[in-house]
Design a protein around this motif. Structure first.
Motif, PDB file in Angstrom:
ATOM      1  N   THR A 217       7.211 -14.943  17.351  1.00  0.00           N
ATOM      2  CA  THR A 217       8.501 -15.403  16.833  1.00  0.00           C
ATOM      3  C   THR A 217       8.546 -15.451  15.313  1.00  0.00           C
ATOM      4  OG1 THR A 217       8.798 -16.752  18.813  1.00  0.00           O
ATOM      5  CG2 THR A 217      10.201 -17.289  16.931  1.00  0.00           C
ATOM      6  N   VAL A 218       7.418 -15.812  14.674  1.00  0.00           N
ATOM      7  CA  VAL A 218       7.459 -16.057  13.236  1.00  0.00           C
ATOM      8  C   VAL A 218       6.468 -15.181  12.460  1.00  0.00           C
ATOM      9  CG1 VAL A 218       7.455 -17.826  11.439  1.00  0.00           C
ATOM     10  CG2 VAL A 218       8.043 -18.474  13.791  1.00  0.00           C
ATOM     11  N   VAL A 219       5.177 -15.267  12.776  1.00  0.00           N
ATOM     12  CA  VAL A 219       4.157 -14.595  11.960  1.00  0.00           C
ATOM     13  C   VAL A 219       4.392 -13.089  11.896  1.00  0.00           C
ATOM     14  CG1 VAL A 219       1.700 -14.134  11.644  1.00  0.00           C
ATOM     15  CG2 VAL A 219       2.449 -16.379  12.478  1.00  0.00           C
ATOM     16  N   ARG A 220       4.401 -12.443  13.051  1.00  0.00           N
ATOM     17  CA  ARG A 220       4.512 -10.977  13.050  1.00  0.00           C
ATOM     18  C   ARG A 220       5.882 -10.479  12.591  1.00  0.00           C
ATOM     19  NH1 ARG A 220      -0.583 -10.065  12.206  1.00  0.00           N
ATOM     20  NH2 ARG A 220      -1.927 -10.713  13.950  1.00  0.00           N
ATOM     21  N   PRO A 221       6.993 -11.153  12.925  1.00  0.00           N
ATOM     22  CA  PRO A 221       8.255 -10.718  12.324  1.00  0.00           C
ATOM     23  C   PRO A 221       8.235 -10.777  10.795  1.00  0.00           C
ATOM     24  CG  PRO A 221       8.721 -12.014  14.260  1.00  0.00           C
ATOM     25  CD  PRO A 221       7.235 -12.096  14.041  1.00  0.00           C
ATOM     26  N   LEU A 222       7.607 -11.807  10.205  1.00  0.00           N
ATOM     27  CA  LEU A 222       7.478 -11.863   8.741  1.00  0.00           C
ATOM     28  C   LEU A 222       6.643 -10.699   8.229  1.00  0.00           C
ATOM     29  CD1 LEU A 222       6.931 -15.690   8.217  1.00  0.00           C
ATOM     30  CD2 LEU A 222       8.872 -14.356   7.364  1.00  0.00           C
ATOM     31  N   HIS A 223       5.515 -10.431   8.883  1.00  0.00           N
ATOM     32  CA  HIS A 223       4.679  -9.286   8.494  1.00  0.00           C
ATOM     33  C   HIS A 223       5.442  -7.976   8.680  1.00  0.00           C
ATOM     34  CE1 HIS A 223       0.687 -11.665   9.257  1.00  0.00           C
ATOM     35  NE2 HIS A 223       1.328 -12.057   8.175  1.00  0.00           N
ATOM     36  N   PHE A 224       6.202  -7.909   9.759  1.00  0.00           N
ATOM     37  CA  PHE A 224       7.016  -6.729  10.053  1.00  0.00           C
ATOM     38  C   PHE A 224       8.012  -6.486   8.917  1.00  0.00           C
ATOM     39  CE2 PHE A 224      10.923  -4.999  12.043  1.00  0.00           C
ATOM     40  CZ  PHE A 224      10.430  -3.890  12.706  1.00  0.00           C
ATOM     41  N   GLY A 225       8.707  -7.551   8.497  1.00  0.00           N
ATOM     42  CA  GLY A 225       9.661  -7.417   7.402  1.00  0.00           C
ATOM     43  C   GLY A 225       9.001  -7.034   6.093  1.00  0.00           C
ATOM     44  N   GLY A 226       7.846  -7.656   5.817  1.00  0.00           N
ATOM     45  CA  GLY A 226       7.111  -7.291   4.613  1.00  0.00           C
ATOM     46  C   GLY A 226       6.690  -5.842   4.628  1.00  0.00           C
ATOM     47  N   GLY A 227       6.304  -5.357   5.816  1.00  0.00           N
ATOM     48  CA  GLY A 227       5.946  -3.948   5.946  1.00  0.00           C
ATOM     49  C   GLY A 227       7.122  -3.037   5.660  1.00  0.00           C
ATOM     50  N   LEU A 228       8.314  -3.419   6.122  1.00  0.00           N
ATOM     51  CA  LEU A 228       9.513  -2.617   5.861  1.00  0.00           C
ATOM     52  C   LEU A 228       9.800  -2.511   4.368  1.00  0.00           C
ATOM     53  CD1 LEU A 228      11.969  -3.888   8.643  1.00  0.00           C
ATOM     54  CD2 LEU A 228      10.872  -1.638   8.528  1.00  0.00           C
ATOM     55  N   ALA A 229       9.447  -3.580   3.616  1.00  0.00           N
ATOM     56  CA  ALA A 229       9.640  -3.551   2.165  1.00  0.00           C
ATOM     57  C   ALA A 229       8.603  -2.684   1.478  1.00  0.00           C
ATOM     58  CB  ALA A 229       9.590  -4.975   1.601  1.00  0.00           C
ATOM     59  N   GLY A 230       7.498  -2.413   2.160  1.00  0.00           N
ATOM     60  CA  GLY A 230       6.427  -1.599   1.587  1.00  0.00           C
ATOM     61  C   GLY A 230       5.599  -2.320   0.551  1.00  0.00           C
ATOM     62  N   ARG A 231       5.702  -3.681   0.531  1.00  0.00           N
ATOM     63  CA  ARG A 231       5.005  -4.441  -0.516  1.00  0.00           C
ATOM     64  C   ARG A 231       4.338  -5.698   0.039  1.00  0.00           C
ATOM     65  NH1 ARG A 231       9.815  -4.590  -5.091  1.00  0.00           N
ATOM     66  NH2 ARG A 231      10.196  -2.349  -5.198  1.00  0.00           N
ATOM     67  N   LEU A 232       3.829  -5.644   1.222  1.00  0.00           N
ATOM     68  CA  LEU A 232       3.180  -6.817   1.812  1.00  0.00           C
ATOM     69  C   LEU A 232       1.720  -6.852   1.367  1.00  0.00           C
ATOM     70  CD1 LEU A 232       3.338  -9.267   3.727  1.00  0.00           C
ATOM     71  CD2 LEU A 232       2.674  -7.725   5.579  1.00  0.00           C
ATOM     72  N   ASP A 233       1.428  -7.643   0.313  1.00  0.00           N
ATOM     73  CA  ASP A 233       0.043  -7.733  -0.127  1.00  0.00           C
ATOM     74  C   ASP A 233      -0.686  -8.815   0.666  1.00  0.00           C
ATOM     75  OD1 ASP A 233       0.636 -10.264  -1.236  1.00  0.00           O
ATOM     76  OD2 ASP A 233       1.036  -9.419  -3.209  1.00  0.00           O
ATOM     77  N   SER A 234      -1.993  -8.911   0.449  1.00  0.00           N
ATOM     78  CA  SER A 234      -2.813  -9.817   1.252  1.00  0.00           C
ATOM     79  C   SER A 234      -2.439 -11.278   1.034  1.00  0.00           C
ATOM     80  CB  SER A 234      -4.298  -9.603   0.940  1.00  0.00           C
ATOM     81  OG  SER A 234      -4.556  -9.822  -0.444  1.00  0.00           O
ATOM     82  N   SER A 235      -2.041 -11.654  -0.173  1.00  0.00           N
ATOM     83  CA  SER A 235      -1.669 -13.045  -0.453  1.00  0.00           C
ATOM     84  C   SER A 235      -0.403 -13.437   0.291  1.00  0.00           C
ATOM     85  CB  SER A 235      -1.476 -13.250  -1.962  1.00  0.00           C
ATOM     86  OG  SER A 235      -2.677 -13.038  -2.661  1.00  0.00           O
ATOM     87  N   ALA A 236       0.601 -12.569   0.262  1.00  0.00           N
ATOM     88  CA  ALA A 236       1.840 -12.855   0.983  1.00  0.00           C
ATOM     89  C   ALA A 236       1.595 -12.884   2.485  1.00  0.00           C
ATOM     90  CB  ALA A 236       2.898 -11.817   0.637  1.00  0.00           C
ATOM     91  N   ALA A 237       0.776 -11.939   2.974  1.00  0.00           N
ATOM     92  CA  ALA A 237       0.479 -11.900   4.405  1.00  0.00           C
ATOM     93  C   ALA A 237      -0.222 -13.174   4.846  1.00  0.00           C
ATOM     94  CB  ALA A 237      -0.377 -10.677   4.729  1.00  0.00           C
ATOM     95  N   ALA A 238      -1.152 -13.672   4.047  1.00  0.00           N
ATOM     96  CA  ALA A 238      -1.873 -14.897   4.391  1.00  0.00           C
ATOM     97  C   ALA A 238      -0.933 -16.098   4.393  1.00  0.00           C
ATOM     98  CB  ALA A 238      -3.015 -15.126   3.411  1.00  0.00           C
TER      99      ALA A 238
END
Length: 373
Positions: A217-238
């Protein structure tokens, strides 16, 4: 006692107005996509209309659209720029995945209603009876509902492919999407296993919540959205992971309360639905642990009697609800929700994301954790 009465003392902000606006955009995109896909399906054979219309109802029959909303703010937090139309197909695809999971979940749980309407397998069984088809209507309903869920899963992939983002960004989003699907299935298996295990612990119930609810519901959708932006770095992912696990658990804990104390007119499910299904929720495990010897014996006996009854005896449900409340377990669950919302919001304080996204995700944490349905 109604859950709304139980939580009046909890201070929380109202849901953000943009939540409804984004949900409406998702609904419009889904409706257009499903109309086109349904027409193509029915062109193969007119009798496929029942399959297509049931899938349409499962997707468009209501819902909070939280997964696309979390994905949207993951996209914006990592630098995603308007117009939203470029990523709207990918965001909306998460609702097709959600419909797949719900339809299959309802078959496994033998649920009669979803969002105040008959579940897919029940609606299909009723269609079997009306049409005068041969064989068992219940078997037809279950079998066809499985296919409805499968169709939604395929549609999710087809809609996601329509996103107007670079191939590298879509591939990054797909990594989170694939993990989301695996974790949701793992959590669902553990949920089913818990219903058939004589002993289940609070820790195990929380593990199910992390896999089946928090990640999905939350973690992977956020990662999914960050991936769509093409800028999901390790700090944001954590930071997304810390926030998502905490808020996702709060979401599930609230669901546990609503499953016992919620108002059916708001939840769209019968009162005591979790009790009747024998769900090994955190609320139930806390109540069993806190109860005295005779109290735990009575709780277990009532759970056994209520499980599988359609509908369960209202007097037994009422007594079971009273016993759960008397243990203090509902208050402890509300405390756990508050603790997790606080943890989730704190995880955003130093996250390398935009202030706009930080504010929106803070509002979402409260809206998800203290919803009434």
């Amino acid at each position: 006692m109604a859950e709304e009465t139980l939580t009046l003392t909890v201070a929380r902000p109202a849901g953000p107005t943009w939540l409804a606006t984004l949900a409406e955009a998702v609904d419009e995109r889904l409706a257009a996509f499903i109309a086109a896909e349904s027409a193509a399906l029915v062109a193969l054979d007119p009798r496929l209309d029942l399959l297509a219309s049931t899938a349409r109802d499962a997707v468009l029959g209501g819902g909070k659209r939280l997964r696309p909303v979390f994905a949207y703010w993951g996209w914006r937090a990592c630098g995603g720029q308007e117009p939203t139309e470029r990523v709207l197909p990918a965001l909306s695809a998460l609702e097709l995945l959600h419909a797949f999971a719900l339809v299959h979940d309802d078959v496994m749980d033998r649920s009669a209603t979803r969002r105040g309407r008959p579940t897919a397998h029940r609606a299909l069984a009723a269609a079997h009876e009306r049409s005068g088809l041969t064989g068992a209507s219940e078997r037809f309903g279950d079998s066809t509902a499985v296919l409805v869920g499968d169709l939604c899963l395929v549609w999710a992939d087809r809609l996601m492919a329509q996103a107007l983002v670079p191939a590298t960004a879509l591939a990054a989003a797909r990594q989170a999407y694939d993990l989301m699907r695996v974790e949701a299935i793992a959590g669902q298996f553990l949920d089913v296993l818990g219903e058939h295990s004589p002993e289940w612990t609070v820790d195990r119930a929380l593990r199910v919540a992390r896999l089946k609810t928090a990640g999905y519901t939350v973690v992977r959708p956020l990662h999914f959205g960050g991936g769509l932006a093409g800028r999901l770095d390790s700090s944001a992912a954590a930071a997304f992971s810390r926030y998502g696990v905490a808020v996702g658990e709060a979401f599930q804990l609230r669901d546990d309360l609503l499953g016992v104390f919620g108002e059916p007119a708001r939840t769209g499910k019968p009162a005591g639905d979790d009790l009747a299904q024998g769900k090994p929720t955190v609320l139930i495990q806390l109540a069993r642990t806190a109860a005295s010897g005779p109290g735990r014996t009575e709780i277990d006996a009532l759970l056994g009697r209520c499980r599988g009854e359609a509908p369960p005896d209202p007097d037994q449900l009422r007594r079971l609800t009273e016993l759960i409340e008397s243990t203090g377990a509902p208050e402890r669950v509300r405390e756990m929700i508050t603790e997790r919302v606080t943890t989730g919001v704190e995880a955003l304080s130093t996250a390398p994301i935009t202030d706009e996204a930080r504010s929106a995700l803070t509002s979402l944490a409260y809206a998800a954790a203290w919803r009434s349905a």
